[in-house]
Design an enzyme around this catalytic site. Structure first.
Site, short mmCIF file in Angstrom:
data_model
loop_
_atom_site.label_atom_id
_atom_site.label_comp_id
_atom_site.label_asym_id
_atom_site.label_seq_id
_atom_site.Cartn_x
_atom_site.Cartn_y
_atom_site.Cartn_z
N GLY A 171 0.95 -1.12 -0.04
CA GLY A 171 0.20 0.02 0.11
C GLY A 171 0.84 1.04 0.01
O GLY A 171 2.20 0.99 -0.51
N GLY A 172 0.26 2.24 0.55
CA GLY A 172 1.05 3.59 0.57
C GLY A 172 2.38 3.35 1.47
O GLY A 172 3.11 4.32 1.16
N GLY A 405 23.30 12.77 -29.74
CA GLY A 405 23.12 13.06 -28.67
C GLY A 405 23.59 12.49 -27.48
O GLY A 405 23.75 13.13 -26.32
N ALA A 406 23.89 11.49 -27.70
CA ALA A 406 24.66 10.42 -26.42
C ALA A 406 25.93 11.15 -26.05
O ALA A 406 26.36 11.05 -24.76
CB ALA A 406 24.54 9.00 -26.76
C1 HXC Z 1 -3.25 -4.17 12.29
C2 HXC Z 1 -2.19 -5.87 11.58
C3 HXC Z 1 -1.99 -5.39 10.34
C4 HXC Z 1 -2.54 -4.11 9.91
C5 HXC Z 1 -1.24 -7.21 10.12
N1 HXC Z 1 -1.74 -7.03 11.52
N2 HXC Z 1 -1.58 -6.12 9.57
N3 HXC Z 1 -3.01 -5.34 12.40
N4 HXC Z 1 -3.12 -3.55 11.15
N5 HXC Z 1 -2.30 -3.40 9.07
C6 HXC Z 1 -1.57 -8.01 12.60
C7 HXC Z 1 -2.64 -9.38 12.34
O1 HXC Z 1 -3.79 -9.11 12.71
C8 HXC Z 1 -1.74 -10.37 13.18
O2 HXC Z 1 -2.20 -10.10 14.44
C9 HXC Z 1 -0.38 -10.00 13.18
O3 HXC Z 1 -0.49 -8.63 12.71
C10 HXC Z 1 0.22 -10.65 12.02
O4 HXC Z 1 -0.16 -10.88 10.94
P1 HXC Z 1 -0.88 -12.10 9.92
O5 HXC Z 1 -1.90 -11.77 9.32
O6 HXC Z 1 -0.80 -13.24 11.08
O7 HXC Z 1 0.75 -12.32 9.41
P2 HXC Z 1 1.08 -13.02 7.98
O8 HXC Z 1 0.16 -14.12 7.76
O9 HXC Z 1 2.39 -13.36 7.86
O10 HXC Z 1 0.39 -11.99 6.92
C11 HXC Z 1 0.92 -10.79 6.88
C12 HXC Z 1 0.29 -9.48 6.18
C13 HXC Z 1 -1.22 -9.61 6.35
C14 HXC Z 1 0.28 -10.13 4.55
C15 HXC Z 1 0.94 -8.43 6.01
O11 HXC Z 1 -1.35 -9.50 7.78
C16 HXC Z 1 -2.17 -8.58 5.81
O12 HXC Z 1 -2.41 -8.58 4.78
N6 HXC Z 1 -2.23 -7.40 6.77
C17 HXC Z 1 -3.11 -6.39 6.02
C18 HXC Z 1 -2.21 -5.79 5.07
C19 HXC Z 1 -2.98 -4.43 5.01
O13 HXC Z 1 -4.01 -4.33 4.16
N7 HXC Z 1 -2.63 -3.32 5.28
C20 HXC Z 1 -3.30 -1.83 5.14
C21 HXC Z 1 -2.70 -1.46 4.07
S1 HXC Z 1 -3.27 0.34 3.84
P3 HXC Z 1 -2.46 -11.11 15.48
O14 HXC Z 1 -3.12 -10.45 17.08
O15 HXC Z 1 -3.37 -12.31 14.99
O16 HXC Z 1 -0.94 -11.80 16.00
C22 HXC Z 1 -2.01 0.97 3.88
C23 HXC Z 1 -2.40 2.44 3.64
C24 HXC Z 1 -0.98 3.31 3.94
O17 HXC Z 1 -0.97 0.86 4.50
C25 HXC Z 1 -1.39 4.56 3.01
C26 HXC Z 1 -0.11 5.38 3.28
C27 HXC Z 1 -0.49 6.90 2.23
#
Ligand code: HXC
Length: 515
Positions: A171-172, A405-406
């Site tokens: 993401g971002g 040009g290069a």
């Molecule tokens: C809160 C999160 C989290 C998040 C992971 N966790 N991502 N908690 N916010 N964004 C937590 C999980 O709930 C879990 O908690 C622990 O971290 C480990 O994650 P798992 O899913 O068990 O790990 P894994 O299977 O290795 O998967 C990793 C992952 C997945 C692929 C990153 O967690 C995932 O898809 N997370 C969400 C990604 C996402 O959509 N992020 C937001 C993007 S938007 P527990 O308590 O169970 O251990 C963004 C906008 C930014 O970032 C913009 C900026 C301009």
């Protein structure tokens, strides 16, 4: 409470916090083949130099059950340390704590260490291993990213900023690394993308796995988003140490000078540097290594746009940035990616007082519909801009072809090179002899009884007249013609002279680089 009790309480609180997300998450991190955040810090930094800040920072979020959740260090470790004896600031996201997700307090720790790095004028190392914006904290997380991007930009050109991608970075979140100077990726560990495979599939129906979409190889070789590719985390840490050794701590300092240095272990020998057949390719890295101290060349973006080579080296202990056409790949043409790669490198060196040495052997900009429609005009202009704008000492060695040009773009005197050196093998002309003769002798060739014979004669005539360094030298566009094996000596003298260089500039807010 007695003092002893207070100290014990502090020690027990601190020891809980340094355990991160607890045994289960730490085991999970280990099983996934990744080091944990504290192990990473220990390996990157010189032994026993880590100086941690903000261990006790806590989030104040209340929604979605956050009120009752204690997150060690809020999922990121920050502090200072030394690399190769020099101070650095760093942060390492801890995936074992809420997936290293970024909430307001987490972002606050990062921006605080960034501000300190700027204040103290020391490099910043960021280790990214995170699930992105902490979903429970909503817009506060987004604000945190904005605060980081703002500082990445404000600090650009002030201190070197490097990013390691050691887990997910989606993401971002990818934009903080993208705003830093160098991005390091590790095979099968790094993942960077704006939208992941599932979203891509549901929105536009394309299918791809995470590794091919945004894994280390993809970013090192295809997108150019990464500058260094490593097989293991340990290798990436070594690369960071290597990189920092060439750089000053900030833009007001000169790069460190090695007092003890060795001549190239494989110096350029007499006539043997280039193949006799002028149409044959060769590996320009052999030439670069023949000139640098100990023949040590630290290449940047080795796997991307391989038709141009960029990287660091030292001459008599002083850091230099090398840019060289690579005749072995696409004959060393300039294309969209090569222009981007070289321009960004040149601008980095210019920001941090690193003199530029350019090696030229290129037939020109790559012709074709694909390149034209990919914006070669705009991208090629970046190279002209970057060289013209650079105020560090600029030296150019024309080895063989410098056409059209290069010729201008590869740091000619016209773009402000301080010294242009040509070898007797240099061919500085408006275009290659074949193309030139076919155009200007078109009528003679067409009217000839033996068109092919006439064509070859005319090609030879053009070649003898223009495919050499003497015409350019007669106009003063080339400062000197020397034998190849004297190049290192010439560069040593040129670097020595340029120590006192002053570069007058127009007053302006900033220029408008063709992006
Ligand atoms: C809160 C999160 C989290 C998040 C992971 N966790 N991502 N908690 N916010 N964004 C937590 C999980 O709930 C879990 O908690 C622990 O971290 C480990 O994650 P798992 O899913 O068990 O790990 P894994 O299977 O290795 O998967 C990793 C992952 C997945 C692929 C990153 O967690 C995932 O898809 N997370 C969400 C990604 C996402 O959509 N992020 C937001 C993007 S938007 P527990 O308590 O169970 O251990 C963004 C906008 C930014 O970032 C913009 C900026 C301009």
């Amino acid at each position: 409470m007695t003092i002893k009790k207070k100290i014990n309480e502090f020690l027990s609180r601190a020891s809980r916090l340094v355990k991160g997300g607890g045994e289960v998450s730490v085991q999970k991190q280990m099983k996934s083949g990744k080091l944990n955040a504290r192990e990473r810090i220990d390996i990157i930094l010189d032994q026993d130099t880590f100086f941690e800040t903000d261990l006790f920072v806590e989030h104040t979020a209340k929604d979605f059950g956050m009120e009752s959740q204690k997150l060690a260090g809020d999922g990121v470790i920050t502090g200072f340390g030394k690399v190769g004896g020099r101070a650095v600031a760093l942060f390492a996201q801890d995936f074992t704590v809420a997936g290293g997700s970024l909430g307001k307090a987490h972002a606050g720790k990062i921006t605080k260490i960034m501000d300190s790095a700027g204040d103290m004028g020391i490099p910043l190392i960021g280790i990214n291993d995170s699930g992105g914006a902490r979903i429970q904290e909503g817009v506060d997380s987004l604000c945190g990213y904005g605060d980081i991007f703002y500082r990445n930009t404000q600090l650009s050109g002030v201190i070197p900023q490097v990013s390691l991608i050691l887990g997910p970075c989606a993401g971002g979140a990818v934009y903080s690394p993208a705003l830093t100077d160098f991005v390091f990726v590790v095979d099968k560990i790094s993942n960077m993308f704006i939208t992941g495979p599932q979203v891509i599939k549901s929105v536009i129906g394309e299918e791809i796995d995470a590794e091919r979409l945004g894994g280390a190889v993809t970013h090192a070789a295809l997108t150019g988003n990464a500058h260094f590719y490593a097989k293991t985390e340990a290798e990436a840490f070594e690369q960071i140490r290597g990189l920092l050794s060439f750089l000053p701590s900030n833009c007001t300092e000169m790069p460190p000078v090695q007092d003890e240095f060795r001549s190239p272990s494989k110096p350029l020998e007499g006539q043997d540097v280039l193949p006799n057949d002028r149409k044959k390719s060769y590996d320009v890295k052999d030439i670069i290594k023949g000139i640098l101290d100990s023949s040590y060349f630290f290449e940047v973006q080795e796997h991307f746009a391989r038709n141009i080579i960029v990287g660091f080296g030292r001459i008599c202990g002083r850091s230099v940035g090398i840019i060289a056409n690579q005749p072995m790949v696409l004959a060393g043409v300039l294309d969209v990616n090569a222009s981007d790669k070289a321009s960004r490198f040149i601008r980095f060196c210019d920001a941090f007082n690193i003199p530029l040495v350019t090696f030229v052997d290129t037939p020109g900009y790559l012709p074709g519909i694909d390149q034209e429609h990919s914006g070669i005009i705009r991208h090629g202009a970046k190279l002209l801009y970057a060289y013209s704008e650079a105020t560090v000492p600029k030296f150019t060695v024309v080895m063989r072809k410098a056409y059209g040009g290069a010729y201008i773009a590869m740091c000619s005197r016209h773009l402000g090179a301080n010294m242009v050196i040509a070898w007797p093998t240099a061919e500085i002309a408006v275009m290659g002899s074949e193309g030139a003769a076919n155009i200007i002798f078109k009528r003679e060739i067409a009217n000839s009884h033996e068109p092919e014979k006439t064509r070859l004669e005319k090609v030879k005539e053009y070649e003898e007249k223009f495919a050499n360094p003497y015409v350019a030298a007669s106009r003063g566009y080339v400062d000197m013609i020397i034998e190849p094996h004297k190049t290192r000596d010439a560069l040593i003298k040129a670097l020595e002279l340029a120590k006192t260089r002053r570069a007058p500039q127009y007053m302006k807010r900033h220029g408008n680089l063709p992006l």
